[in-house]
Motif scaffolding. Structure first.
Motif, PDB file in Angstrom:
ATOM      1  N   GLU A  36     -13.151  18.063 -12.323  1.00  0.00           N
ATOM      2  CA  GLU A  36     -14.041  16.937 -12.010  1.00  0.00           C
ATOM      3  C   GLU A  36     -13.222  15.684 -11.711  1.00  0.00           C
ATOM      4  O   GLU A  36     -13.468  14.972 -10.740  1.00  0.00           O
ATOM      5  CB  GLU A  36     -14.985  16.698 -13.194  1.00  0.00           C
ATOM      6  N   GLY A  37     -12.217  15.447 -12.526  1.00  0.00           N
ATOM      7  CA  GLY A  37     -11.316  14.310 -12.294  1.00  0.00           C
ATOM      8  C   GLY A  37     -10.496  14.494 -11.023  1.00  0.00           C
ATOM      9  O   GLY A  37     -10.186  13.542 -10.309  1.00  0.00           O
ATOM     10  N   LEU A  38     -10.154  15.777 -10.725  1.00  0.00           N
ATOM     11  CA  LEU A  38      -9.389  16.078  -9.510  1.00  0.00           C
ATOM     12  C   LEU A  38     -10.175  15.675  -8.264  1.00  0.00           C
ATOM     13  O   LEU A  38      -9.603  15.110  -7.311  1.00  0.00           O
ATOM     14  CB  LEU A  38      -9.059  17.568  -9.470  1.00  0.00           C
ATOM     15  N   ASN A  39     -11.456  15.951  -8.277  1.00  0.00           N
ATOM     16  CA  ASN A  39     -12.294  15.570  -7.133  1.00  0.00           C
ATOM     17  C   ASN A  39     -12.278  14.057  -6.926  1.00  0.00           C
ATOM     18  O   ASN A  39     -12.242  13.556  -5.795  1.00  0.00           O
ATOM     19  CB  ASN A  39     -13.729  16.059  -7.340  1.00  0.00           C
ATOM     20  N   LEU A  40     -12.325  13.319  -8.032  1.00  0.00           N
ATOM     21  CA  LEU A  40     -12.276  11.861  -7.944  1.00  0.00           C
ATOM     22  C   LEU A  40     -10.951  11.390  -7.361  1.00  0.00           C
ATOM     23  O   LEU A  40     -10.905  10.488  -6.511  1.00  0.00           O
ATOM     24  CB  LEU A  40     -12.497  11.257  -9.338  1.00  0.00           C
ATOM     25  N   MET A  41      -9.847  12.011  -7.781  1.00  0.00           N
ATOM     26  CA  MET A  41      -8.515  11.634  -7.279  1.00  0.00           C
ATOM     27  C   MET A  41      -8.380  11.957  -5.786  1.00  0.00           C
ATOM     28  O   MET A  41      -7.748  11.203  -5.040  1.00  0.00           O
ATOM     29  CB  MET A  41      -7.430  12.362  -8.070  1.00  0.00           C
ATOM     30  N   LEU A  42      -8.972  13.078  -5.384  1.00  0.00           N
ATOM     31  CA  LEU A  42      -8.924  13.408  -3.954  1.00  0.00           C
ATOM     32  C   LEU A  42      -9.651  12.371  -3.106  1.00  0.00           C
ATOM     33  O   LEU A  42      -9.211  12.023  -2.003  1.00  0.00           O
ATOM     34  CB  LEU A  42      -9.522  14.800  -3.727  1.00  0.00           C
ATOM     35  N   ILE A  43     -10.763  11.877  -3.644  1.00  0.00           N
ATOM     36  CA  ILE A  43     -11.508  10.820  -2.947  1.00  0.00           C
ATOM     37  C   ILE A  43     -10.653   9.557  -2.851  1.00  0.00           C
ATOM     38  O   ILE A  43     -10.595   8.889  -1.811  1.00  0.00           O
ATOM     39  CB  ILE A  43     -12.842  10.535  -3.655  1.00  0.00           C
ATOM     40  N   LEU A  44      -9.945   9.222  -3.969  1.00  0.00           N
ATOM     41  CA  LEU A  44      -9.067   8.030  -3.970  1.00  0.00           C
ATOM     42  C   LEU A  44      -7.914   8.198  -2.978  1.00  0.00           C
ATOM     43  O   LEU A  44      -7.556   7.258  -2.255  1.00  0.00           O
ATOM     44  CB  LEU A  44      -8.520   7.795  -5.377  1.00  0.00           C
ATOM     45  N   LEU A  45      -7.337   9.412  -2.943  1.00  0.00           N
ATOM     46  CA  LEU A  45      -6.241   9.676  -2.004  1.00  0.00           C
ATOM     47  C   LEU A  45      -6.704   9.537  -0.557  1.00  0.00           C
ATOM     48  O   LEU A  45      -6.025   8.932   0.279  1.00  0.00           O
ATOM     49  CB  LEU A  45      -5.679  11.077  -2.233  1.00  0.00           C
TER      50      LEU A  45
ATOM     51  N   VAL B 117       0.828  -1.213   0.000  1.00  0.00           N
ATOM     52  CA  VAL B 117       0.000   0.000   0.000  1.00  0.00           C
ATOM     53  C   VAL B 117       0.864   1.265   0.000  1.00  0.00           C
ATOM     54  O   VAL B 117       0.465   2.298  -0.554  1.00  0.00           O
ATOM     55  CB  VAL B 117      -0.946  -0.013   1.225  1.00  0.00           C
ATOM     56  N   ALA B 118       2.057   1.176   0.590  1.00  0.00           N
ATOM     57  CA  ALA B 118       2.892   2.366   0.783  1.00  0.00           C
ATOM     58  C   ALA B 118       3.116   3.182  -0.491  1.00  0.00           C
ATOM     59  O   ALA B 118       3.007   4.423  -0.464  1.00  0.00           O
ATOM     60  CB  ALA B 118       4.231   1.951   1.401  1.00  0.00           C
ATOM     61  N   PRO B 119       3.442   2.577  -1.663  1.00  0.00           N
ATOM     62  CA  PRO B 119       3.736   3.401  -2.856  1.00  0.00           C
ATOM     63  C   PRO B 119       2.490   3.965  -3.540  1.00  0.00           C
ATOM     64  O   PRO B 119       2.627   4.743  -4.492  1.00  0.00           O
ATOM     65  CB  PRO B 119       4.448   2.402  -3.798  1.00  0.00           C
ATOM     66  N   ILE B 120       1.295   3.595  -3.117  1.00  0.00           N
ATOM     67  CA  ILE B 120       0.086   3.989  -3.854  1.00  0.00           C
ATOM     68  C   ILE B 120      -0.134   5.493  -3.825  1.00  0.00           C
ATOM     69  O   ILE B 120      -0.396   6.122  -4.862  1.00  0.00           O
ATOM     70  CB  ILE B 120      -1.152   3.249  -3.296  1.00  0.00           C
ATOM     71  N   ARG B 121      -0.024   6.114  -2.642  1.00  0.00           N
ATOM     72  CA  ARG B 121      -0.364   7.532  -2.535  1.00  0.00           C
ATOM     73  C   ARG B 121       0.563   8.440  -3.352  1.00  0.00           C
ATOM     74  O   ARG B 121       0.077   9.338  -4.054  1.00  0.00           O
ATOM     75  CB  ARG B 121      -0.382   7.959  -1.066  1.00  0.00           C
ATOM     76  N   PRO B 122       1.903   8.259  -3.303  1.00  0.00           N
ATOM     77  CA  PRO B 122       2.740   9.100  -4.173  1.00  0.00           C
ATOM     78  C   PRO B 122       2.394   8.936  -5.660  1.00  0.00           C
ATOM     79  O   PRO B 122       2.426   9.926  -6.424  1.00  0.00           O
ATOM     80  CB  PRO B 122       4.161   8.607  -3.886  1.00  0.00           C
ATOM     81  N   TYR B 123       2.059   7.720  -6.083  1.00  0.00           N
ATOM     82  CA  TYR B 123       1.724   7.508  -7.496  1.00  0.00           C
ATOM     83  C   TYR B 123       0.396   8.201  -7.833  1.00  0.00           C
ATOM     84  O   TYR B 123       0.242   8.795  -8.918  1.00  0.00           O
ATOM     85  CB  TYR B 123       1.638   6.020  -7.789  1.00  0.00           C
ATOM     86  N   LEU B 124      -0.572   8.150  -6.894  1.00  0.00           N
ATOM     87  CA  LEU B 124      -1.832   8.841  -7.115  1.00  0.00           C
ATOM     88  C   LEU B 124      -1.629  10.359  -7.198  1.00  0.00           C
ATOM     89  O   LEU B 124      -2.285  11.051  -7.987  1.00  0.00           O
ATOM     90  CB  LEU B 124      -2.827   8.519  -5.987  1.00  0.00           C
ATOM     91  N   ILE B 125      -0.710  10.873  -6.376  1.00  0.00           N
ATOM     92  CA  ILE B 125      -0.408  12.313  -6.433  1.00  0.00           C
ATOM     93  C   ILE B 125       0.217  12.673  -7.781  1.00  0.00           C
ATOM     94  O   ILE B 125      -0.090  13.726  -8.369  1.00  0.00           O
ATOM     95  CB  ILE B 125       0.519  12.707  -5.263  1.00  0.00           C
ATOM     96  N   LYS B 126       1.084  11.804  -8.302  1.00  0.00           N
ATOM     97  CA  LYS B 126       1.672  12.033  -9.626  1.00  0.00           C
ATOM     98  C   LYS B 126       0.586  12.133 -10.688  1.00  0.00           C
ATOM     99  O   LYS B 126       0.571  13.062 -11.526  1.00  0.00           O
ATOM    100  CB  LYS B 126       2.642  10.899  -9.976  1.00  0.00           C
TER     101      LYS B 126
END
Length: 607
Positions: A68-77, A46-55
């Protein structure tokens, strides 16, 4: 006896043999243990997931103005953060739960083992050291489970997954990151070795402190009587100084290593930012990739910094485990080979050609096989033979060190004899179930030990099968009931530590009640009246007369006036029986007993 202070050899990361033995204690909880390992692997993934999502968020949404996509990514983060925190909570709680349960099981096993040890073991081992084993060392051992194996595995997996993610994003930035890694690895290795050495010193210093404090607090009366406070304070000051030195040494290594690791980490981040910024400007990489790398770097260097500390925590746990296992491996335990239960014991006792030496501490079989030819026996008892019939009283007299107390120690199987045989009711004591044999033998010692708690607790030793009525009956028999009932709360009076609130005579009477409440067939009195005044002695002597009625009794006494009624008197000198007979017969012989009797008679007249 095994060296309980020995630690793991220098240079080893840890001893797999010790770990393998320690993990036997995990077996009852192996389901939870494997689940902890699963969570450890999951955390690493799980550790590498958040930096990759931020990228992805920066490159594909922020820079593309896709709100709109940014809101979705924030939810995933947020979801990934919540999931990681939840897994970390379960992992941390289960690791602590496992460690504490293993600690409980090991502590119970160690304490049970200590109760099985021969008295010779306690003759040689400082009590403070055993307290350290049962408390501090076992607590340190728990770190193997709470901060050791699983966390080290998690750190290694996290490094692997992060490194793989970094390579996937950009191999050139990864190589830049690795340029500072050798410096961190060398520093980590040196730190690990130095702290391991200092941890060993700390554990030894703690053990020495515990031993000194326990011994001197217990013997504080002697320290004060002989005006030795200043001398003992200087000794304690030296031991405490060594403890401080060992701890400061550890603090120094931590103070040097972690700032150094921070500098190396900062240098690595600086190189990545410098090279990454130029690559972004040259459009060789995306901005999100550089931001992800900076986040990865913080995550990458943290496990490397922590892994050294975790290794030292693990090594400290293994050092403690090694000491605990050495204690558990010590075979100075009482042998429970007998299976015959002593029911309706008559109380006939017979010693046949018994030889015993404290310095041998081996069984008859081992002595016969001559496994330790370099150890020469210092015989305390030599060719001792006598018999006591049911209901008889035998008294033993002799100078200090003649072997009187050794005889009763052997009858109770506190020590192993090297030659000869001991029989109770014509059956070798080796054939008896040990607990059933001792249950039929009541002992009253000169030095009465009372535990913290009530008089009732000290008499019954918290045996729920012994009722208050039975205790009162035994107390009435020996003449102790009257003084006990006059105390506040009577039989539930708190005697404080070692019976400090009672007089010597009162403690002695309580020890008589404790012996009698089990209704033993064999009664042993070891200098039971030597520490009391004449008035109390008369009261106790009346109690003794009542206690011995219908029982086989062995009485050790210096005052010959208390044993004149004995059926047989044995005179011992340097481990041998010199004379034996009734009081009148021994006086007629005109030997050692007669000389001793005349000496005490003259002293009584002068007094």
């Amino acid at each position: 006896m095994a060296n309980l202070e020995k630690s793991t050899p220098k240079g080893e990361i840890f001893d797999w043999k010790i770990l393998k033995r320690v993990f036997v204690f995990v077996k009852p909880y192996q389901g939870r243990f494997y689940f902890i390992i699963f969570l450890t692997v999951l955390l690493g993934m799980v550790a590498p997931i958040r930096p990759y999502l931020i990228k992805l968020t920066v490159d594909d949404y922020i820079l593309q103005n896709d709100w709109e996509g940014l809101n979705l990514m924030l939810i995933l983060l947020l979801s990934s953060a919540v999931m990681q925190v939840g897994v970390e909570f379960i992992h941390s709680y289960l690791s602590g739960w496992l460690g504490q349960n293993v600690v409980r099981d090991i502590r119970l096993q160690v304490y049970n083992h200590l109760m099985e040890m021969k008295l010779s073991f306690y003759d040689k081992t400082p009590i403070g050291r055993l307290v350290t084993r049962n408390i501090s060392d076992i607590e340190t051992l728990s770190n193997i489970f709470t901060q050791g194996i699983a966390n080290i595995l998690g750190d290694i997996l996290q490094l692997i997954f992060i490194f793989a993610a970094m390579l996937y994003l950009d191999w050139r930035l990864t190589l830049v990151t690795l340029t500072v890694l050798p410096f961190l690895l060398v520093g980590t290795y040196i730190f690990k070795e130095k702290v391991k050495e200092s941890f060993n010193d700390v554990r030894t210093a703690v053990s020495n402190l515990n031993s000194f404090v326990q011994e001197h607090v217990t013997g504080m009366a002697i320290v004060q009587i002989f005006n030795s406070e200043k001398r003992e304070y200087k000794k304690f000051e030296a031991i405490n100084k060594e403890h401080r030195r060992a701890n400061i040494k550890t603090v120094l290594y931590y103070s040097l290593y972690f700032p150094l690791a921070e500098i190396v980490g900062a240098a690595g981040t600086g190189l990545v930012v410098w090279y990454g910024a130029s690559s972004v400007l040259a459009e060789r990489i995306e901005l999100g990739t550089l931001i992800a790398f900076i986040l990865f770097l913080a995550m990458f260097f943290r496990p490397i910094r922590m892994i050294a500390d975790r290794f030292n925590t693990l090594q400290l746990g293994i050092v403690s485990s090694d000491r605990i296992l050495k204690l558990l491996d010590d075979n100075s335990t009482i042998q429970h080979n007998g299976t015959f239960f002593a029911k309706n014991l008559k109380g006939n006792i017979r010693f046949e050609e018994v030889w015993f030496a404290y310095n041998m501490d081996i069984s008859k079989e081992e002595y016969a096989e001559n496994k330790n030819p370099e150890i020469k026996p210092e015989w305390v008892l030599k060719n001792i033979s006598f018999d006591v019939k049911q209901g008889q009283t035998i008294a033993m007299v002799g100078a200090t060190g003649a072997g009187k107390s050794s005889i009763i120690n052997l009858l109770n199987k506190f020590y192993e004899i090297q030659k000869g045989e001991i029989f109770v009711d014509d059956k070798n004591i080796e054939e008896y179930d040990l607990s059933s044999l001792r249950q039929n033998i009541g002992i009253v010692l000169q030095d009465v030990f009372l535990f913290s708690g009530t008089i009732m607790d000290n008499i019954t030793l918290r045996n729920a099968d012994i009722s208050l009525e039975k205790v009162k009956k035994a107390a009435e028999l020996v003449g102790a009931k009257e003084f006990i009932e006059k105390l506040p709360n009577g039989f539930y009076y708190d005697v404080q530590e070692r019976g400090a609130t009672l007089s010597v005579g009162q403690r002695q009477l309580i020890s008589f009640v404790r012996a009698m409440v089990y209704d033993p067939q064999i009664l042993i009195l070891d200098e039971a009246t030597s520490s009391v005044d004449s008035e109390t002695e008369e009261l106790i002597q009346n109690a003794i007369d009542k206690m011995m009625e219908g029982r086989t009794a062995i009485v050790i006494a210096h005052r010959l006036a208390t044993i004149q009624k004995a059926d047989k008197i044995m005179v011992l000198d340097k481990g041998e029986i010199k004379e034996s007979g009734s009081h009148e017969e021994l006086l007629t012989l005109g030997g050692y007993y007669n000389t001793l009797y005349e000496l005490q008679f003259l002293q009584a007249e002068r007094g």
